[in-house]
Write a protein that holds these residues in place. Sequence first.
Motif, PDB file in Angstrom:
ATOM      1  N   ALA A   1       4.814  67.207  -3.147  1.00 58.31           N
ATOM      2  CA  ALA A   1       5.302  66.300  -4.188  1.00 58.31           C
ATOM      3  C   ALA A   1       5.376  64.856  -3.696  1.00 58.31           C
ATOM      4  O   ALA A   1       5.070  63.925  -4.442  1.00 58.31           O
ATOM      5  N   ASP A   2       5.786  64.660  -2.443  1.00 56.38           N
ATOM      6  CA  ASP A   2       5.923  63.300  -1.903  1.00 56.38           C
ATOM      7  C   ASP A   2       4.580  62.713  -1.467  1.00 56.38           C
ATOM      8  O   ASP A   2       4.281  61.556  -1.736  1.00 56.38           O
ATOM      9  N   ARG A   3       3.795  63.489  -0.761  1.00 57.93           N
ATOM     10  CA  ARG A   3       2.547  62.989  -0.203  1.00 57.93           C
ATOM     11  C   ARG A   3       1.479  62.793  -1.272  1.00 57.93           C
ATOM     12  O   ARG A   3       0.671  61.887  -1.199  1.00 57.93           O
ATOM     13  N   PHE A   4       1.481  63.667  -2.276  1.00 55.49           N
ATOM     14  CA  PHE A   4       0.450  63.625  -3.314  1.00 55.49           C
ATOM     15  C   PHE A   4       1.108  63.543  -4.697  1.00 55.49           C
ATOM     16  O   PHE A   4       1.140  64.519  -5.440  1.00 55.49           O
ATOM     17  N   PRO A   5       1.630  62.375  -5.080  1.00 52.29           N
ATOM     18  CA  PRO A   5       2.382  62.255  -6.332  1.00 52.29           C
ATOM     19  C   PRO A   5       1.527  62.245  -7.599  1.00 52.29           C
ATOM     20  O   PRO A   5       2.052  62.369  -8.702  1.00 52.29           O
ATOM     21  N   TRP A   6       0.211  62.104  -7.457  1.00 49.12           N
ATOM     22  CA  TRP A   6      -0.674  62.022  -8.618  1.00 49.12           C
ATOM     23  C   TRP A   6      -1.961  62.758  -8.304  1.00 49.12           C
ATOM     24  O   TRP A   6      -2.438  62.762  -7.170  1.00 49.12           O
ATOM     25  N   GLY A   7      -2.532  63.382  -9.317  1.00 42.69           N
ATOM     26  CA  GLY A   7      -3.806  64.048  -9.139  1.00 42.69           C
ATOM     27  C   GLY A   7      -4.541  64.203 -10.447  1.00 42.69           C
ATOM     28  O   GLY A   7      -3.967  64.037 -11.527  1.00 42.69           O
TER      29      GLY A   7
END
Length: 135
Positions: free
Chosen positions: A5-11
């Motif tokens: 959740a923190d490292r990859f907030p958007w995808g």
Amino acid sequence: WEYLADRFPWGAFLSEGTFKRVFRVWNSGVGAEEAVSVMDVNQIDDRNIVGNELAVSVMLSSLARRYICPNFVRMRGVFTASFEPPASHWGCAENKQPQGKQFDACTSRIRRQPRQPPSDQHGLFQYIRMELCKY
């Protein structure tokens, strides 16, 4: 879960194959977009396939890194997690860009983080981070 959740907030969902799904994600640790393939290891009966997928990715990345075969992407890292990526933030085949076409630092601070799935939804997922080829 917090790492995802923190490292990859958007995808954004890109594609799906026999063994894995591929996403374009924002990596907040490096401040750039990357491609991430995700494989549900528990859905694969032959565990050799998991090792073969990783070995091929490493080999092709090595060839690209040494400019022997520049048509392949470079691998940036591998990790495993107990959870699949959150469709609410990374998308899926039915909703490819749930948070818009690209990462926006201003609105990402306002949005809520995805909820951690219940413990009965744990699995084993292999994530392979790669450079994003936009062409």
